[in-house]
Design a protein around this motif. Structure first.
Motif, PDB file in Angstrom:
ATOM      1  N   ASP A 143       0.860  -1.171   0.000  1.00  0.00           N
ATOM      2  CA  ASP A 143       0.000   0.000   0.000  1.00  0.00           C
ATOM      3  C   ASP A 143       0.905   1.233   0.000  1.00  0.00           C
ATOM      4  OD1 ASP A 143      -1.907   1.934   0.440  1.00  0.00           O
ATOM      5  OD2 ASP A 143      -3.067   0.696   1.810  1.00  0.00           O
ATOM      6  N   ARG A 144       0.691   2.143  -0.926  1.00  0.00           N
ATOM      7  CA  ARG A 144       1.604   3.275  -1.098  1.00  0.00           C
ATOM      8  C   ARG A 144       1.831   4.117   0.154  1.00  0.00           C
ATOM      9  NH1 ARG A 144       3.563   4.619  -5.822  1.00  0.00           N
ATOM     10  NH2 ARG A 144       3.830   6.777  -5.182  1.00  0.00           N
ATOM     11  N   ARG A 227       2.910   1.634 -18.025  1.00  0.00           N
ATOM     12  CA  ARG A 227       3.282   2.831 -17.271  1.00  0.00           C
ATOM     13  C   ARG A 227       4.406   2.549 -16.279  1.00  0.00           C
ATOM     14  NH1 ARG A 227      -1.418   1.006 -14.964  1.00  0.00           N
ATOM     15  NH2 ARG A 227      -1.339   0.598 -12.713  1.00  0.00           N
ATOM     16  N   LEU A 228       4.536   1.287 -15.843  1.00  0.00           N
ATOM     17  CA  LEU A 228       5.624   0.927 -14.943  1.00  0.00           C
ATOM     18  C   LEU A 228       6.895   0.591 -15.707  1.00  0.00           C
ATOM     19  CD1 LEU A 228       3.771  -1.325 -12.332  1.00  0.00           C
ATOM     20  CD2 LEU A 228       4.239   1.126 -12.224  1.00  0.00           C
ATOM     21  N   GLU A 287      -2.283  -8.259 -11.654  1.00  0.00           N
ATOM     22  CA  GLU A 287      -1.794  -7.019 -12.255  1.00  0.00           C
ATOM     23  C   GLU A 287      -1.115  -6.211 -11.164  1.00  0.00           C
ATOM     24  OE1 GLU A 287      -3.393  -2.897 -14.384  1.00  0.00           O
ATOM     25  OE2 GLU A 287      -4.606  -4.725 -14.489  1.00  0.00           O
ATOM     26  N   ILE A 288       0.134  -5.871 -11.377  1.00  0.00           N
ATOM     27  CA  ILE A 288       0.867  -5.177 -10.326  1.00  0.00           C
ATOM     28  C   ILE A 288       0.756  -3.663 -10.493  1.00  0.00           C
ATOM     29  CG2 ILE A 288       2.478  -7.116 -10.184  1.00  0.00           C
ATOM     30  CD1 ILE A 288       4.608  -5.157 -11.286  1.00  0.00           C
ATOM     31  N   HIS A 289       0.902  -2.966  -9.384  1.00  0.00           N
ATOM     32  CA  HIS A 289       0.829  -1.509  -9.365  1.00  0.00           C
ATOM     33  C   HIS A 289       2.106  -0.894  -8.811  1.00  0.00           C
ATOM     34  CE1 HIS A 289      -3.440  -1.911 -10.288  1.00  0.00           C
ATOM     35  NE2 HIS A 289      -3.482  -2.845  -9.360  1.00  0.00           N
ATOM     36  N   ASN A 290       3.003  -1.744  -8.359  1.00  0.00           N
ATOM     37  CA  ASN A 290       4.267  -1.321  -7.774  1.00  0.00           C
ATOM     38  C   ASN A 290       5.275  -2.424  -8.089  1.00  0.00           C
ATOM     39  OD1 ASN A 290       6.459  -0.961  -5.932  1.00  0.00           O
ATOM     40  ND2 ASN A 290       5.134   0.187  -4.552  1.00  0.00           N
TER      41      ASN A 290
END
Length: 298
Positions: A143-144, A227-228, A287-290
């Protein structure tokens, strides 16, 4: 998703295990890395009124604080009891994501961010998140807002898993075999940690696909959005509108689109561990976000 691609990818190295003494007690995190890394962040102290459930705390001013890590469920009595033991009747200091920024708030209006708790003795503080993860009662989700403690949390989780503490012993927490698509598919819709031998990779305009089987229509896949892969792209290059209403391609297929922290060539096909929410897209997919959601295993 056909054919492997010659692409350099940044993957976080698997955290080295802590060398704590073998015992059933969780490590003491009063001298935690999180506490030191949060030292320059804005922090506000809040008295705790009550424990809402295993992941949420009601503060004295009526607002709610979410701990930002995942237990075995909101009705997880073991985690709720530990949370009560750690913060019940005490105050917590909630830290901002970055220096000078306000405390994070999620879409439900709950406060988010690293939390430090005054130690029982002396003036030293300890990390609430590290304490729960170290007991084997919560998993790391990247979590960011938890910017102070990500690496420390991974180390605590690795140690709790190695020593089979808490839910790692009961089976509520486990690492799924990414090369067994049928077993992973049984956890669709849940948060999962998967681990296995990478079998193939492919790239499209949308991003990079890391496949743990030979058949992308049924195997376990980790999807890395464009985008990553190319974080310096402008908004228009990521698919926004250019002057004249033309849509820019979201991801160039040129080999130059790389993320090269470790300089790992995917043609080497390493063993990987990844975490996130499992969805069904042809086969089980995360799906990864980081990028730190993916770890290279040695």
């Amino acid at each position: 998703m056909t054919g492997a691609v010659a692409l350099l990818v940044s993957l976080s190295a698997v955290p080295a295990p802590l060398h704590a003494a073998e015992s059933t007690a969780a490590p003491d995190y009063r001298q935690s890395t999180s506490a030191r890394r949060c030292a320059d962040r804005t922090a506000i102290s809040f008295p705790v009124r009550s424990i809402t459930d295993s992941e949420n705390v009601l503060l004295d001013d009526g607002r709610e604080y979410n701990i930002g890590i995942l237990t075995a469920g909101l009705d997880d009595e073991a985690a709720r009891s530990a949370l009560q033991d750690l913060v019940g009747g005490r105050s917590i200091s909630i830290f901002s994501p970055q220096k000078g920024e306000p405390i994070g708030v999620d879409r439900y209006g709950r406060l988010r961010g690293d939390a430090m708790v005054p130690a029982t003795r002396g003036k030293e503080r300890f990390s609430l998140q590290e304490s729960l993860v170290a007991r084997g009662l919560a998993r790391v989700t990247f979590d960011r807002p938890l910017v102070c403690s990500l690496q420390a949390l991974l180390k605590a989780e690795e140690e709790a898993r190695r020593r089979k503490l808490g839910h790692w012993a009961s089976g509520l927490f486990s690492v799924l075999d990414a090369n067994d698509a049928a077993a992973v598919a049984a956890h669709i819709g849940q948060f999962a940690i998967v681990e296995g031998q990478l079998r193939r990779t492919s790239k499209s305009r949308k991003g990079l696909y890391l496949n743990f089987g030979r058949n992308w229509r049924s195997d376990v896949t980790i999807f890395v959005p464009a985008r990553l892969l190319n974080p310096r792209q402008t908004k228009s290059q990521r698919g926004g509108r250019r002057p004249g209403g033309l849509t820019a391609p979201p991801f160039s297929k040129k080999a130059g689109n790389t993320i090269s922290n470790l300089g790992l060539k995917l043609r080497a096909l390493p063993r990987l561990r990844a975490r996130g929410w499992l969805d069904h897209r042809a086969g089980p997919m995360i799906e990864i976000h980081n990028l730190e959601q993916i770890e290279k295993l040695h």
